[in-house]
Motif scaffolding. Sequence first.
Motif, PDB file in Angstrom:
ATOM      1  N   ARG A  10       0.827  -1.211   0.000  1.00  0.00           N
ATOM      2  CA  ARG A  10       0.000   0.000   0.000  1.00  0.00           C
ATOM      3  C   ARG A  10       0.860   1.258   0.000  1.00  0.00           C
ATOM      4  NH1 ARG A  10      -2.205   3.689   3.528  1.00  0.00           N
ATOM      5  NH2 ARG A  10      -4.315   4.386   3.022  1.00  0.00           N
ATOM      6  N   GLU A  11       1.895   1.287   0.823  1.00  0.00           N
ATOM      7  CA  GLU A  11       2.780   2.459   0.886  1.00  0.00           C
ATOM      8  C   GLU A  11       3.461   2.699  -0.454  1.00  0.00           C
ATOM      9  OE1 GLU A  11       5.243   1.244   4.116  1.00  0.00           O
ATOM     10  OE2 GLU A  11       4.097   2.355   5.598  1.00  0.00           O
ATOM     11  N   GLU A  12       4.003   1.631  -1.052  1.00  0.00           N
ATOM     12  CA  GLU A  12       4.663   1.756  -2.361  1.00  0.00           C
ATOM     13  C   GLU A  12       3.674   2.229  -3.416  1.00  0.00           C
ATOM     14  OE1 GLU A  12       6.930  -1.561  -3.799  1.00  0.00           O
ATOM     15  OE2 GLU A  12       7.825  -1.926  -1.832  1.00  0.00           O
ATOM     16  N   MET A  13       2.493   1.625  -3.409  1.00  0.00           N
ATOM     17  CA  MET A  13       1.487   1.952  -4.403  1.00  0.00           C
ATOM     18  C   MET A  13       1.034   3.407  -4.280  1.00  0.00           C
ATOM     19  SD  MET A  13      -2.239   0.271  -4.868  1.00  0.00           S
ATOM     20  CE  MET A  13      -2.656   0.981  -3.292  1.00  0.00           C
ATOM     21  N   LEU A  14       0.784   3.860  -3.059  1.00  0.00           N
ATOM     22  CA  LEU A  14       0.352   5.242  -2.867  1.00  0.00           C
ATOM     23  C   LEU A  14       1.410   6.240  -3.332  1.00  0.00           C
ATOM     24  CD1 LEU A  14      -1.499   5.044   0.563  1.00  0.00           C
ATOM     25  CD2 LEU A  14      -2.504   5.318  -1.710  1.00  0.00           C
ATOM     26  N   GLN A  15       2.663   5.914  -3.084  1.00  0.00           N
ATOM     27  CA  GLN A  15       3.742   6.793  -3.544  1.00  0.00           C
ATOM     28  C   GLN A  15       3.748   6.880  -5.070  1.00  0.00           C
ATOM     29  OE1 GLN A  15       7.672   5.550  -2.353  1.00  0.00           O
ATOM     30  NE2 GLN A  15       8.532   7.552  -2.753  1.00  0.00           N
ATOM     31  N   VAL A  16       3.595   5.748  -5.727  1.00  0.00           N
ATOM     32  CA  VAL A  16       3.579   5.724  -7.190  1.00  0.00           C
ATOM     33  C   VAL A  16       2.352   6.459  -7.725  1.00  0.00           C
ATOM     34  CG1 VAL A  16       3.241   4.174  -9.167  1.00  0.00           C
ATOM     35  CG2 VAL A  16       5.031   3.702  -7.506  1.00  0.00           C
ATOM     36  N   VAL A  17       1.199   6.234  -7.121  1.00  0.00           N
ATOM     37  CA  VAL A  17      -0.025   6.902  -7.565  1.00  0.00           C
ATOM     38  C   VAL A  17       0.113   8.418  -7.422  1.00  0.00           C
ATOM     39  CG1 VAL A  17      -2.467   7.265  -6.984  1.00  0.00           C
ATOM     40  CG2 VAL A  17      -1.564   4.941  -7.225  1.00  0.00           C
ATOM     41  N   GLN A  18       0.664   8.868  -6.323  1.00  0.00           N
ATOM     42  CA  GLN A  18       0.870  10.309  -6.133  1.00  0.00           C
ATOM     43  C   GLN A  18       1.792  10.874  -7.211  1.00  0.00           C
ATOM     44  OE1 GLN A  18       2.244  10.355  -2.073  1.00  0.00           O
ATOM     45  NE2 GLN A  18       0.192  10.508  -1.239  1.00  0.00           N
ATOM     46  N   GLN A  19       2.842  10.140  -7.556  1.00  0.00           N
ATOM     47  CA  GLN A  19       3.761  10.583  -8.608  1.00  0.00           C
ATOM     48  C   GLN A  19       3.061  10.641  -9.969  1.00  0.00           C
ATOM     49  OE1 GLN A  19       6.913   7.711  -8.257  1.00  0.00           O
ATOM     50  NE2 GLN A  19       7.840   8.722  -6.495  1.00  0.00           N
ATOM     51  N   LEU A  20       2.252   9.620 -10.264  1.00  0.00           N
ATOM     52  CA  LEU A  20       1.522   9.594 -11.537  1.00  0.00           C
ATOM     53  C   LEU A  20       0.545  10.763 -11.646  1.00  0.00           C
ATOM     54  CD1 LEU A  20       0.719   5.779 -11.883  1.00  0.00           C
ATOM     55  CD2 LEU A  20       2.144   7.127 -13.424  1.00  0.00           C
ATOM     56  N   VAL A  21      -0.216  11.000 -10.584  1.00  0.00           N
ATOM     57  CA  VAL A  21      -1.199  12.081 -10.583  1.00  0.00           C
ATOM     58  C   VAL A  21      -0.500  13.430 -10.755  1.00  0.00           C
ATOM     59  CG1 VAL A  21      -2.879  13.311  -9.119  1.00  0.00           C
ATOM     60  CG2 VAL A  21      -2.956  10.809  -9.308  1.00  0.00           C
ATOM     61  N   LYS A  22       0.592  13.606 -10.067  1.00  0.00           N
ATOM     62  CA  LYS A  22       1.332  14.867 -10.175  1.00  0.00           C
ATOM     63  C   LYS A  22       1.883  15.054 -11.591  1.00  0.00           C
ATOM     64  CE  LYS A  22       5.053  17.517  -8.079  1.00  0.00           C
ATOM     65  NZ  LYS A  22       6.114  17.543  -7.056  1.00  0.00           N
ATOM     66  N   ALA A  23       2.454  14.005 -12.154  1.00  0.00           N
ATOM     67  CA  ALA A  23       3.046  14.089 -13.494  1.00  0.00           C
ATOM     68  C   ALA A  23       1.985  14.333 -14.569  1.00  0.00           C
ATOM     69  CB  ALA A  23       3.825  12.813 -13.804  1.00  0.00           C
ATOM     70  N   GLN A  32      -2.475  -0.551 -15.112  1.00  0.00           N
ATOM     71  CA  GLN A  32      -1.239  -0.870 -15.830  1.00  0.00           C
ATOM     72  C   GLN A  32      -0.158   0.179 -15.581  1.00  0.00           C
ATOM     73  OE1 GLN A  32      -0.856  -3.881 -17.501  1.00  0.00           O
ATOM     74  NE2 GLN A  32       1.257  -3.234 -17.207  1.00  0.00           N
ATOM     75  N   GLU A  33      -0.532   1.448 -15.509  1.00  0.00           N
ATOM     76  CA  GLU A  33       0.454   2.493 -15.205  1.00  0.00           C
ATOM     77  C   GLU A  33       1.086   2.262 -13.836  1.00  0.00           C
ATOM     78  OE1 GLU A  33      -0.961   6.573 -17.354  1.00  0.00           O
ATOM     79  OE2 GLU A  33      -2.273   5.803 -15.763  1.00  0.00           O
ATOM     80  N   VAL A  34       0.262   1.903 -12.868  1.00  0.00           N
ATOM     81  CA  VAL A  34       0.775   1.647 -11.522  1.00  0.00           C
ATOM     82  C   VAL A  34       1.698   0.426 -11.529  1.00  0.00           C
ATOM     83  CG1 VAL A  34       0.162   1.081  -9.143  1.00  0.00           C
ATOM     84  CG2 VAL A  34      -1.198   2.753 -10.409  1.00  0.00           C
ATOM     85  N   LEU A  35       1.276  -0.651 -12.201  1.00  0.00           N
ATOM     86  CA  LEU A  35       2.113  -1.849 -12.294  1.00  0.00           C
ATOM     87  C   LEU A  35       3.459  -1.533 -12.952  1.00  0.00           C
ATOM     88  CD1 LEU A  35      -0.565  -4.454 -13.434  1.00  0.00           C
ATOM     89  CD2 LEU A  35       0.481  -4.272 -11.173  1.00  0.00           C
ATOM     90  N   ASP A  36       3.410  -0.781 -14.041  1.00  0.00           N
ATOM     91  CA  ASP A  36       4.645  -0.430 -14.757  1.00  0.00           C
ATOM     92  C   ASP A  36       5.589   0.392 -13.880  1.00  0.00           C
ATOM     93  OD1 ASP A  36       3.661  -1.762 -16.984  1.00  0.00           O
ATOM     94  OD2 ASP A  36       3.078   0.091 -18.037  1.00  0.00           O
ATOM     95  N   GLU A  37       5.045   1.391 -13.221  1.00  0.00           N
ATOM     96  CA  GLU A  37       5.877   2.264 -12.385  1.00  0.00           C
ATOM     97  C   GLU A  37       6.434   1.539 -11.172  1.00  0.00           C
ATOM     98  OE1 GLU A  37       7.091   5.343 -12.985  1.00  0.00           O
ATOM     99  OE2 GLU A  37       6.177   5.069 -14.944  1.00  0.00           O
ATOM    100  N   MET A  38       5.626   0.693 -10.554  1.00  0.00           N
ATOM    101  CA  MET A  38       6.121  -0.060  -9.403  1.00  0.00           C
ATOM    102  C   MET A  38       7.201  -1.048  -9.843  1.00  0.00           C
ATOM    103  SD  MET A  38       2.788  -0.577  -6.945  1.00  0.00           S
ATOM    104  CE  MET A  38       3.718  -1.349  -5.606  1.00  0.00           C
ATOM    105  N   GLY A  39       7.031  -1.630 -11.021  1.00  0.00           N
ATOM    106  CA  GLY A  39       8.057  -2.516 -11.563  1.00  0.00           C
ATOM    107  C   GLY A  39       9.361  -1.785 -11.813  1.00  0.00           C
ATOM    108  N   ARG A  40       9.270  -0.595 -12.406  1.00  0.00           N
ATOM    109  CA  ARG A  40      10.476   0.219 -12.656  1.00  0.00           C
ATOM    110  C   ARG A  40      11.168   0.611 -11.352  1.00  0.00           C
ATOM    111  NH1 ARG A  40       8.007   1.752 -17.572  1.00  0.00           N
ATOM    112  NH2 ARG A  40       6.560   3.293 -16.791  1.00  0.00           N
TER     113      ARG A  40
END
Length: 69
Positions: A10-23, A32-40
């Motif tokens: 959850r912590e990792e996912m929320l961080q990635v989601v916040q980055q995606l929303v900001k970008a 899929q965007e979340v999966l891709d970013e968490m994988g990277r």
Amino acid sequence: MGKKKRTSCREEMLQVVQQLVKAKGKNEFSIQEVLDEMGRAGTTYKDSTIRTHLTSKCCVETKQHHQTL
């Protein structure tokens, strides 16, 4: 050398989601965007675990199949 503290999915996912929303400049993202970013970012969580968090635990209007006490 100390061990790195493992964060929750959850912590990792929320961080990635916040980055995606900001970008993107809007409060929208796909699974899929979340999966891709968490994988990277090098997550150790399986795609199925991430999907469960996104589609069950983090959505307001879903049934609570995966409750934690």
